[in-house]
Design a protein around this motif. Structure first.
Motif, PDB file in Angstrom:
ATOM      1  N   THR A   1       0.836  -1.201   0.000  1.00 48.26           N
ATOM      2  CA  THR A   1       0.000   0.000   0.000  1.00 48.26           C
ATOM      3  C   THR A   1       0.870   1.249   0.000  1.00 48.26           C
ATOM      4  OG1 THR A   1      -1.629  -1.228   1.295  1.00 48.26           O
ATOM      5  CG2 THR A   1      -1.866   1.163   1.253  1.00 48.26           C
ATOM      6  N   SER A   2       0.495   2.227  -0.813  1.00 48.83           N
ATOM      7  CA  SER A   2       1.213   3.496  -0.880  1.00 48.83           C
ATOM      8  C   SER A   2       0.924   4.308   0.385  1.00 48.83           C
ATOM      9  CB  SER A   2       0.748   4.280  -2.114  1.00 48.83           C
ATOM     10  OG  SER A   2       1.005   5.661  -1.935  1.00 48.83           O
ATOM     11  N   LEU A   3       1.968   4.640   1.129  1.00 45.34           N
ATOM     12  CA  LEU A   3       1.767   5.466   2.327  1.00 45.34           C
ATOM     13  C   LEU A   3       1.365   6.887   1.941  1.00 45.34           C
ATOM     14  CD1 LEU A   3       4.588   4.324   4.788  1.00 45.34           C
ATOM     15  CD2 LEU A   3       2.329   3.355   4.369  1.00 45.34           C
ATOM     16  N   ASN A   4       1.791   7.318   0.753  1.00 44.75           N
ATOM     17  CA  ASN A   4       1.362   8.622   0.239  1.00 44.75           C
ATOM     18  C   ASN A   4      -0.158   8.662   0.114  1.00 44.75           C
ATOM     19  OD1 ASN A   4       0.506  10.365  -2.160  1.00 44.75           O
ATOM     20  ND2 ASN A   4       2.591  11.113  -1.826  1.00 44.75           N
ATOM     21  N   ARG A   5      -0.746   7.587  -0.440  1.00 45.69           N
ATOM     22  CA  ARG A   5      -2.199   7.517  -0.612  1.00 45.69           C
ATOM     23  C   ARG A   5      -2.908   7.482   0.750  1.00 45.69           C
ATOM     24  NH1 ARG A   5      -0.144   7.935  -4.118  1.00 45.69           N
ATOM     25  NH2 ARG A   5      -0.312   6.772  -6.039  1.00 45.69           N
ATOM     26  N   LEU A   6      -2.344   6.725   1.692  1.00 43.72           N
ATOM     27  CA  LEU A   6      -2.954   6.641   3.032  1.00 43.72           C
ATOM     28  C   LEU A   6      -2.939   8.011   3.719  1.00 43.72           C
ATOM     29  CD1 LEU A   6      -1.697   3.325   4.708  1.00 43.72           C
ATOM     30  CD2 LEU A   6      -3.801   3.742   3.423  1.00 43.72           C
ATOM     31  N   TRP A   7      -1.819   8.707   3.609  1.00 46.93           N
ATOM     32  CA  TRP A   7      -1.701  10.011   4.266  1.00 46.93           C
ATOM     33  C   TRP A   7      -2.630  11.039   3.597  1.00 46.93           C
ATOM     34  CZ3 TRP A   7      -1.016  12.166   8.569  1.00 46.93           C
ATOM     35  CH2 TRP A   7      -0.642  13.511   8.705  1.00 46.93           C
ATOM     36  N   ALA A   8      -2.745  10.975   2.276  1.00 48.08           N
ATOM     37  CA  ALA A   8      -3.666  11.877   1.566  1.00 48.08           C
ATOM     38  C   ALA A   8      -5.093  11.629   2.046  1.00 48.08           C
ATOM     39  CB  ALA A   8      -3.564  11.660   0.056  1.00 48.08           C
ATOM     40  N   ARG A   9      -5.439  10.342   2.244  1.00 45.64           N
ATOM     41  CA  ARG A   9      -6.789  10.013   2.706  1.00 45.64           C
ATOM     42  C   ARG A   9      -7.004  10.509   4.124  1.00 45.64           C
ATOM     43  NH1 ARG A   9     -11.733   9.288   3.056  1.00 45.64           N
ATOM     44  NH2 ARG A   9     -12.801   7.496   2.135  1.00 45.64           N
ATOM     45  N   ARG A  10      -5.974  10.354   4.971  1.00 43.59           N
ATOM     46  CA  ARG A  10      -6.065  10.845   6.356  1.00 43.59           C
ATOM     47  C   ARG A  10      -6.270  12.363   6.356  1.00 43.59           C
ATOM     48  NH1 ARG A  10      -5.082  14.569  10.321  1.00 43.59           N
ATOM     49  NH2 ARG A  10      -5.251  13.569  12.328  1.00 43.59           N
ATOM     50  N   GLN A  11      -5.458  13.063   5.588  1.00 43.59           N
ATOM     51  CA  GLN A  11      -5.525  14.527   5.614  1.00 43.59           C
ATOM     52  C   GLN A  11      -6.806  15.050   4.988  1.00 43.59           C
ATOM     53  OE1 GLN A  11      -3.578  15.091   7.986  1.00 43.59           O
ATOM     54  NE2 GLN A  11      -2.366  16.776   7.145  1.00 43.59           N
ATOM     55  N   SER A  12      -7.307  14.405   3.928  1.00 43.50           N
ATOM     56  CA  SER A  12      -8.536  14.915   3.320  1.00 43.50           C
ATOM     57  C   SER A  12      -9.747  14.618   4.204  1.00 43.50           C
ATOM     58  CB  SER A  12      -8.722  14.365   1.910  1.00 43.50           C
ATOM     59  OG  SER A  12      -8.851  12.972   1.941  1.00 43.50           O
ATOM     60  N   THR A  13      -9.603  13.715   5.160  1.00 44.54           N
ATOM     61  CA  THR A  13     -10.715  13.358   6.047  1.00 44.54           C
ATOM     62  C   THR A  13     -10.669  14.095   7.387  1.00 44.54           C
ATOM     63  OG1 THR A  13     -10.720  11.163   5.044  1.00 44.54           O
ATOM     64  CG2 THR A  13     -11.920  11.389   7.102  1.00 44.54           C
ATOM     65  N   LYS A  14      -9.468  14.392   7.879  1.00 35.56           N
ATOM     66  CA  LYS A  14      -9.346  14.961   9.222  1.00 35.56           C
ATOM     67  C   LYS A  14      -8.682  16.334   9.239  1.00 35.56           C
ATOM     68  CE  LYS A  14      -8.988  10.953  12.274  1.00 35.56           C
ATOM     69  NZ  LYS A  14      -8.068  10.329  13.268  1.00 35.56           N
ATOM     70  N   PHE A  15      -8.586  16.985   8.104  1.00 35.16           N
ATOM     71  CA  PHE A  15      -7.860  18.252   8.027  1.00 35.16           C
ATOM     72  C   PHE A  15      -8.483  19.073   6.913  1.00 35.16           C
ATOM     73  CE2 PHE A  15      -3.756  20.456   6.638  1.00 35.16           C
ATOM     74  CZ  PHE A  15      -3.651  21.261   7.759  1.00 35.16           C
ATOM     75  N   ASN A  16      -8.446  20.393   7.035  1.00 33.38           N
ATOM     76  CA  ASN A  16      -9.013  21.239   5.978  1.00 33.38           C
ATOM     77  C   ASN A  16      -8.014  22.264   5.481  1.00 33.38           C
ATOM     78  OD1 ASN A  16     -11.406  21.029   4.573  1.00 33.38           O
ATOM     79  ND2 ASN A  16     -12.662  21.437   6.375  1.00 33.38           N
ATOM     80  N   GLY A  17      -6.729  21.963   5.685  1.00 31.35           N
ATOM     81  CA  GLY A  17      -5.699  22.827   5.118  1.00 31.35           C
ATOM     82  C   GLY A  17      -5.259  23.955   6.024  1.00 31.35           C
ATOM     83  N   VAL A  18      -4.253  24.675   5.547  1.00 33.29           N
ATOM     84  CA  VAL A  18      -3.616  25.752   6.297  1.00 33.29           C
ATOM     85  C   VAL A  18      -4.157  27.079   5.793  1.00 33.29           C
ATOM     86  CG1 VAL A  18      -1.378  26.900   6.633  1.00 33.29           C
ATOM     87  CG2 VAL A  18      -1.542  24.399   6.732  1.00 33.29           C
ATOM     88  N   SER A  19      -4.266  28.041   6.677  1.00 33.90           N
ATOM     89  CA  SER A  19      -4.726  29.397   6.342  1.00 33.90           C
ATOM     90  C   SER A  19      -4.114  29.884   5.029  1.00 33.90           C
ATOM     91  CB  SER A  19      -4.323  30.343   7.482  1.00 33.90           C
ATOM     92  OG  SER A  19      -4.339  31.685   7.046  1.00 33.90           O
ATOM     93  N   TYR A  20      -4.958  30.446   4.177  1.00 34.57           N
ATOM     94  CA  TYR A  20      -4.495  31.030   2.912  1.00 34.57           C
ATOM     95  C   TYR A  20      -3.409  32.078   3.169  1.00 34.57           C
ATOM     96  CZ  TYR A  20      -4.759  33.920  -1.335  1.00 34.57           C
ATOM     97  OH  TYR A  20      -4.464  34.645  -2.453  1.00 34.57           O
ATOM     98  N   VAL A  21      -3.586  32.870   4.220  1.00 36.78           N
ATOM     99  CA  VAL A  21      -2.625  33.928   4.541  1.00 36.78           C
ATOM    100  C   VAL A  21      -1.271  33.316   4.931  1.00 36.78           C
ATOM    101  CG1 VAL A  21      -2.174  35.932   6.021  1.00 36.78           C
ATOM    102  CG2 VAL A  21      -4.519  35.442   5.268  1.00 36.78           C
ATOM    103  N   SER A  22      -1.309  32.253   5.738  1.00 32.23           N
ATOM    104  CA  SER A  22      -0.062  31.580   6.135  1.00 32.23           C
ATOM    105  C   SER A  22       0.604  30.940   4.914  1.00 32.23           C
ATOM    106  CB  SER A  22      -0.344  30.505   7.185  1.00 32.23           C
ATOM    107  OG  SER A  22      -0.948  31.067   8.330  1.00 32.23           O
TER     108      SER A  22
END
Lengths: 400, 400
Positions: A262-283
Motif C-alpha cells: 500500500t502506498s503510504l502517500n495515498r494513506l496520508w492523503a486520505r487521512r488529511q482529506s478526512t481529518k484536516f481542511n488545510g492551512v490558512s491562505y494567509v499563512s
C-alpha cells in the motif's frame, strides 16, 4: 463508554512549568537582579519583509469578491501551487527532486509528527532516541505502541547508531532537539540501510535543517540513496522563517514509500482529506514568499543572528573547557554539567550565582541527566551579557 | 511494519469528483450554455471589514520585534485571551455560561471532529445519522470502531430520535449537512436524556448555528439542561464568518464531562498540547473581531445574503410543490426528487434540461437516495436565474 486509557499512562511533563516557576520565584525574591533566559525555545526575530508583504496581500485578497479564497484546492490536500512550487525549488537546490504529489502542507511539524501515526498499526514497535523532544514518546504512548529507546550519549556524540533489535517506526531528529547534534551522511546512511533491511519507516524531523551551514552535512534525508523507499520527512517554517505563530510546515511522503503493498502517500492523503481542511491562505502565501530568492536572503539574516548567538555561547563553553554538542549547525547547545553535577542542581546554581536560566537535560529523557540545554533564540545583547556571566561562573565553579 | 489496515475498509468518495467531472464534460460539450452551480458547499462572500482590519494589524505585529508573537500561550492550548473572551461573550448572549478553560481554539470543526476520537477507546460503538457529512463515518472506520446508523427520513423530518440500541459516541449535526433540518429543544432534549442514561457522549457539530434565525430553535446544545454532562460542542468560523480559507474554530469540552472517573477536558487538553501547536496568530486575531458588536453586525450582512438565496430557492420549491427540508435555518435545501427519480438520474436531467448543478443525495448515505441537495452559497444573481430555470424545469418535469 470507555476513554482511551493509554492517556492515563502519560507522565505529566513538568519540565518547562518547573523552570518557569523557579524563574518566577527567583525574580520575585530578587526584583533588582536582571535574570537572562537562555532557555527560550521560540523564535524572537520578526518575520521577513517579503513574508509580511505577501501576508498583507493575501489578507486583501480575502476582502474582495473577485479575489476571495475559501477552502484550498481539494486535489492537493488544500495546498496552493505557488507554495508547493516554492518548496520543490528549495529541495531542488539541495539536489533533491520531488513531485508535487509527494508534498503535503501542514500547520506545523508537531501536528504531522503526531497525526502521521494514524496510518500505522498500533502493533508496530517504535524506536525513539533518548534524550529527545517529548512529543515522539507521548504520541506513541497515547496509541499504546511499544517503545524502544536508542541511547544517545557522550560515547556516540549523542548520535546513536541503529540498534540490534528490530523496530518498525523510527524517529530521527537532526539537527537534534535538545542536543544540537547533527548526523553526517554516513551516520544517516546507516539508518536508511537499517530501515530498508528491517522494512521499517523513518519519521525524519528536519525542523532545524536551515541551521546547517556545514556543507558536508545532509539537510534532507533524501540526499541519502534509498531514503525515498523508507522515510517520511517532516519540515517546518517555524524555526526556518520564524513561523511559530504563523503555523505552516510541510511533509514529504514519497511515492516510492510502500508497505504491505500500500502506498503510504495515498494513506496520508486520505487521512488529511478526512481529518484536516488545510492551512490558512494567509499563512500559505506568507510561506510561499520564504523560498523566493529575496525571501531566502532575508530569512538568512535572522538565521545568522541566531547563529552568531550560538557561536558566542559555544566560544564561551570552549573557553571554560565545558564539553558540549550543537551550537554549530543548530540553535541548541547541549553542555555537560561540570563536576558531575545533576541537571537540576546545575539549574539552581546557574540561576542563583549567574542569574541565567537554561533547561535541565534530565527533562528530555534519562540520558539527559547531568546535561543542560542552552538556546540561541535570545537577543544578541542578552546573549553577550549571559556569556560574560557564564565565563565568570565556570571560572569559580569548582571552588564552591 | 504494519499499516493501519482499517484505512483499506474506507470507500473512496467519488461524489464531488463525479459531480465535477459531469459538469466539466457538459460545459465542454456545450460551451455556449451558462451552467449555474447550486452545489457550492463553500462560502463566496469576502470577509467582514473589521476582520480584515484585525488581520492586517496582526500581520503588522509580526513585522516588529516589540510586537512579534511566536507560539501562543501554553496554558490555554495556544489560544489568545481576546479570542477566548469574545467566544465566551457570544455564548453568554445565547444564555450559556462557560469557563475559559472549557474552550479550545481549533483550525476548524473538521480537524477537531476527527481528532477528538483520540481520547476515546476504539471499543466504543458509534451512532451516526444517515444521510450525513461523510467525515463522521470515515474517521471511525479509520479507527476500527463499530458504527450504527440512525435513519433520517421523511417520516421523522430527517431528524432521527434516539434508538433502542446502546451507543457510546453519538454524532449530531444541527442544522444538518446535508438535510438542513434543525432540532428543536424537545428533539435535542431527547438525545441529551438518552446520552445521560446510556453514559454516552454526544459530539455536537454546530458549524451552521449562525444560520438559525428561528428563536424557538437552540443554537447550542448547552441550552438544554444536563448537556454539559454529556456533550462536546464543535463550532467553526467557516460558515459563520466566511473563514473556510482562514481556518479557525472552537470546541467546548465542559468541566462537568467526566467518564470513567476522568475529565474529558483534561484528556483533550493533553491531546492538543501534544499533537497541536495552535492556530495562526493572524487567524485568531481575525476571529476575535467576529463576535465584537461591529463584527456581528457585519457578518450578519453576509449571512442575510445567503439566507435570501435560501429563501428564494425554498419559494421556488414551494411553488413547484416539491417537498424539502432546510432552507429556513440553514444554507442547505434537501429536496425530494419528483416522480421517484433516483438522485443521479435527477442530477443528469437537471444539468441537461435546466443547466443547473446540485449534489445527489445518495452520496451522503443510503437514506439519501431519491433526494438532492441545493445550496445558498452562490451569487444572488445566479441563484435568481437558477430559480427561474428550476420553476420551468419542474413545470414540465412529468411530461418527459
Amino acid at each position: 463508554m470507555k476513554i482511551n486509557r493509554h492517556f492515563l499512562e502519560l507522565k505529566d511533563s513538568y519540565l518547562f512549568a518547573t523552570v518557569g516557576a523557579k524563574y518566577a520565584a527567583y525574580t520575585k525574591a530578587h526584583p533588582e537582579r536582571k535574570v537572562i533566559k537562555l532557555s527560550i525555545g521560540d523564535v524572537t526575530r520578526p518575520l521577513a519583509p517579503v513574508v509580511i508583504e505577501a501576508m498583507h496581500r493575501a489578507v486583501d485578497d480575502l476582502s474582495r469578491v473577485e479575489t476571495f479564497r475559501g477552502y484550498g484546492p481539494d486535489q492537493t490536500c488544500y495546498a496552493y501551487d505557488a507554495l508547493l512550487d516554492s518548496i520543490l525549488g528549495s529541495y531542488a537546490r539541495k539536489g533533491v527532486t520531488l513531485e508535487k504529489g509527494e508534498l503535503f502542507i501542514s500547520d506545523g511539524a508537531k501536528s504531522d509528527l503526531g497525526n502521521l501515526l494514524d496510518i500505522f498499526s498500533t502493533e508496530n514497535t517504535v524506536l525513539v532516541p533518548d534524550p529527545v523532544y517529548p512529543v515522539y514518546v507521548d504520541t506513541n504512548i497515547m496509541a499504546g505502541r511499544r517503545i524502544l529507546y536508542a541511547d544517545a550519549n557522550e560515547k556516540n556524540g549523542f548520535l546513536p547508531p541503529p540498534p540490534k533489535e528490530k523496530a518498525d517506526l523510527i524517529y530521527i531528529c537532526s539537527p537534534n532537539n535538545p542536543t544540537g547534534a547533527a548526523y553526517d551522511r554516513a551516520g544517516l546512511k546507516a539508518w536508511v540501510d537499517y530501515a530498508r533491511r528491517e522494512n521499517a519507516v523513518i519519521l525524519y524531523d528536519a525542523a532545524y535543517e536551515y541551521f546547517i551551514d556545514d556543507k558536508a552535512l545532509p539537510r534532507s534525508i533524501y540526499e541519502i540513496e534509498g531514503a525515498k523507499e523508507c522515510a517520511i520527512e517532516v519540515c517546518s517554517y517555524s524555526k526556518t522563517a520564524g513561523f511559530t505563530g504563523v503555523r505552516c510546515g510541510y511533509t514529504v511522503v514519497p511515492e516510492a514509500l510502500v508497505r504491505e503493498g500500500t502506498s503510504l502517500n495515498r494513506l496520508w492523503a486520505r487521512r488529511q482529506s478526512t481529518k484536516f481542511n488545510g492551512v490558512s491562505y494567509v499563512s500559505q502565501m506568507g510561506a510561499a514568499a520564504v523560498f523566493s530568492e529575496e525571501g531566502e536572503r532575508q530569512i538568512r539574516e535572522n538565521l545568522a543572528y541566531y547563529r552568531e548567538n550560538a557561536l558566542r555561547i559555544a566560544a564561551c563553553l570552549d573557553g571554560a573547557g565545558v564539553p558540549y554538542t550543537g551550537g554549530k549547525n543548530s540553535p541548541y547547545l547541549w553542555m555537560k554539567c561540570p563536576g558531575n553535577t545533576d541537571s537540576w542542581t546545575f539549574f539552581d546554581r546557574l540561576l542563583e550565582e549567574a542569574n541565567v536560566v537554561g533547561t535541565p537535560g534530565s527533562g528530555f529523557g534519562k540520558n539527559g541527566e547531568g546535561y543542560f540545554r542552552l538556546t540561541a533564540f535570545g537577543t544578541a545583547e542578552n546573549t553577550r551579557e549571559a556569556c560574560d556571566r557564564l565565563a565568570k561562573f565556570f571560572a569559580q565553579y569548582d571552588r564552591k
